[in-house]
Motif scaffolding. Structure first.
Motif, PDB file in Angstrom:
ATOM      1  N   THR A 166       0.838  -1.204   0.000  1.00  9.41           N
ATOM      2  CA  THR A 166       0.000   0.000   0.000  1.00  9.41           C
ATOM      3  C   THR A 166       0.867   1.247   0.000  1.00  9.41           C
ATOM      4  O   THR A 166       1.887   1.299   0.686  1.00  9.41           O
ATOM      5  CB  THR A 166      -0.917   0.017   1.238  1.00  9.41           C
ATOM      6  OG1 THR A 166      -1.758  -1.139   1.227  1.00  9.41           O
ATOM      7  CG2 THR A 166      -1.784   1.262   1.275  1.00  9.41           C
ATOM      8  N   ILE A 167       0.463   2.246  -0.782  1.00  6.94           N
ATOM      9  CA  ILE A 167       1.082   3.572  -0.687  1.00  6.94           C
ATOM     10  C   ILE A 167       0.323   4.315   0.408  1.00  6.94           C
ATOM     11  O   ILE A 167      -0.857   4.663   0.231  1.00  6.94           O
ATOM     12  CB  ILE A 167       1.008   4.334  -2.023  1.00  6.94           C
ATOM     13  CG1 ILE A 167       1.761   3.573  -3.108  1.00  6.94           C
ATOM     14  CG2 ILE A 167       1.596   5.736  -1.869  1.00  6.94           C
ATOM     15  CD1 ILE A 167       1.639   4.176  -4.489  1.00  6.94           C
ATOM     16  N   TRP A 168       0.983   4.559   1.524  1.00 12.37           N
ATOM     17  CA  TRP A 168       0.283   5.048   2.711  1.00 12.37           C
ATOM     18  C   TRP A 168       0.139   6.568   2.702  1.00 12.37           C
ATOM     19  O   TRP A 168       0.713   7.289   3.507  1.00 12.37           O
ATOM     20  CB  TRP A 168       0.973   4.551   3.977  1.00 12.37           C
ATOM     21  CG  TRP A 168       0.778   3.083   4.164  1.00 12.37           C
ATOM     22  CD1 TRP A 168       1.675   2.077   3.928  1.00 12.37           C
ATOM     23  CD2 TRP A 168      -0.429   2.448   4.587  1.00 12.37           C
ATOM     24  NE1 TRP A 168       1.106   0.856   4.178  1.00 12.37           N
ATOM     25  CE2 TRP A 168      -0.183   1.048   4.581  1.00 12.37           C
ATOM     26  CE3 TRP A 168      -1.688   2.919   4.956  1.00 12.37           C
ATOM     27  CZ2 TRP A 168      -1.164   0.122   4.948  1.00 12.37           C
ATOM     28  CZ3 TRP A 168      -2.658   1.991   5.310  1.00 12.37           C
ATOM     29  CH2 TRP A 168      -2.390   0.622   5.315  1.00 12.37           C
ATOM     30  N   THR A 169      -0.681   7.032   1.762  1.00 10.75           N
ATOM     31  CA  THR A 169      -1.039   8.443   1.707  1.00 10.75           C
ATOM     32  C   THR A 169      -1.873   8.803   2.933  1.00 10.75           C
ATOM     33  O   THR A 169      -2.414   7.915   3.610  1.00 10.75           O
ATOM     34  CB  THR A 169      -1.862   8.723   0.448  1.00 10.75           C
ATOM     35  OG1 THR A 169      -3.070   7.936   0.519  1.00 10.75           O
ATOM     36  CG2 THR A 169      -1.085   8.371  -0.822  1.00 10.75           C
ATOM     37  N   PRO A 170      -2.042  10.091   3.229  1.00 15.80           N
ATOM     38  CA  PRO A 170      -2.962  10.458   4.309  1.00 15.80           C
ATOM     39  C   PRO A 170      -4.359   9.893   4.100  1.00 15.80           C
ATOM     40  O   PRO A 170      -5.016   9.496   5.065  1.00 15.80           O
ATOM     41  CB  PRO A 170      -2.950  11.986   4.253  1.00 15.80           C
ATOM     42  CG  PRO A 170      -1.557  12.319   3.814  1.00 15.80           C
ATOM     43  CD  PRO A 170      -1.250  11.258   2.778  1.00 15.80           C
ATOM     44  N   ALA A 171      -4.814   9.828   2.845  1.00 19.07           N
ATOM     45  CA  ALA A 171      -6.140   9.258   2.576  1.00 19.07           C
ATOM     46  C   ALA A 171      -6.185   7.783   2.945  1.00 19.07           C
ATOM     47  O   ALA A 171      -7.157   7.311   3.555  1.00 19.07           O
ATOM     48  CB  ALA A 171      -6.496   9.452   1.101  1.00 19.07           C
TER      49      ALA A 171
END
Length: 325
Positions: free
Chosen positions: A118-123
């Motif tokens: 997973t790309i752990w963006t704020p979203a």
């Protein structure tokens, strides 16, 4: 002629031997640093075992602390730290007098895992926290985010507005600026290259820079010794350095993508900032956000920096809405 033919291969062999020795020495040095990083990680996790509970949320083993009773209050820490930040500042215990407080270790920090898929963006982190809230039976909560945690709090409010009763945004980063330090973290977040760095030179460099970083984030207040002692060893683990680098690299892109949405926040918003924050400038961030969110409350605390909740926990709780003495 025969003499020259004899000398040239000898010189080539000499250079090859030299490069081989240099490569071998470099490999030994990197191996030694990797062993040191692994041993320090074991020491850190042995000295700082998890104090709370765990949830399995969408493949993430999410660690959290829960204290108190009453209306729920969610606490989201900043970059490079963990739930102990709220403990050492006194904010968690103070909040627990009036609220059911739930403080999460965000993915990759403290004792929470951070899957690579997973790309752990704020979203993405906001969606994870929302699912954790559902598992804990929290339908509607005040959400407090500090520093980078404020970005996750905003994302949570924008994506799941029915779950957020009120936002409290402390020392947040909301608008894109020239942040060379954040852009530089992109290298540390890269696969392979970043992995090699995190298991070799990065922990050593971070250890050397620790004192200066602490002074900058606390200035002009004194550095909280209890915070530094609780956070340092865990923060220097390769896994947490990876999470910190990735979150830093996403700061500016997230601000660019989100800045036009702040006016959509319909719930009450309290903004708290240290008047002398040297890390995230109040004028270009919190004060501008206050202007862009109609009806928001702004509290500027003098003689405090980015770690404003250390030494001003009561003021933070007044922003939350609890009466403190």
């Amino acid at each position: 002629m025969k003499i020259l033919q004899a000398i040239l291969p000898a010189r080539r062999n000499s250079k090859a031997a030299h490069y081989a020795l240099v490569a071998a020495a470099g490999g030994i040095a990197l191996g030694g640093m990797a062993l040191f990083a692994r041993e320090q990680t074991k020491v850190a996790e042995r000295r700082h075992p998890p104090e709370g509970e765990f949830l399995d949320v969408e493949g993430v083993r999410l660690h959290y602390l829960e204290r108190g009773a009453g209306e729920p209050l969610i606490l989201l820490h900043g970059n490079g730290t963990q739930v102990e930040d709220f403990e050492t500042s006194g904010l968690l215990d103070l909040a627990a007098k009036n609220y059911r407080v739930i403080a999460f270790d965000r993915p990759g920090f403290g004792h929470s895992s951070r899957p690579r898929g997973t790309i752990w963006t704020p979203a993405a982190q906001a969606d994870l926290i929302h699912e954790a809230m559902i598992q804990l039976g929290v339908e509607h909560a005040t959400v407090l985010g500090h520093s980078l945690g404020a970005s996750i709090a905003v994302a949570l409010a924008l994506r799941h507005p029915a779950s957020v009763k009120k936002l409290v945004l402390v020392s947040g980063y909301f608008y894109p600026t020239d942040r060379f330090d954040a852009a530089l973290q992109f290298v540390g977040a890269l696969p392979i290259v970043g992995d090699v760095m995190r298991y070799t030179i990065s922990p050593l460099l971070a250890r050397l820079a620790w004192g200066g970083v602490m002074k900058k984030i606390f200035a002009p207040a004194d550095v909280s010794k209890s915070f530094s002692a609780a956070i340092k060893e865990m923060a220097l683990r390769p896994s947490q350095l990876r999470a910190s680098s990735a979150d830093s690299a996403l700061m500016i892109p997230n601000a660019i993508a989100t800045q036009k949405s702040y006016g959509d926040l319909a719930m009450p918003v309290s903004i708290v900032v240290g008047g002398n924050d040297r890390l995230i400038k109040p004028d270009s961030q919190s004060l501008r956000l206050h202007h862009d969110i109609a009806g928001s409350e702004l509290r500027v605390i003098p003689r405090r920096g980015n770690m404003v909740h250390h030494g001003a926990a009561a003021e933070i709780m007044r922003a939350v809405g609890a009466v403190t003495t």
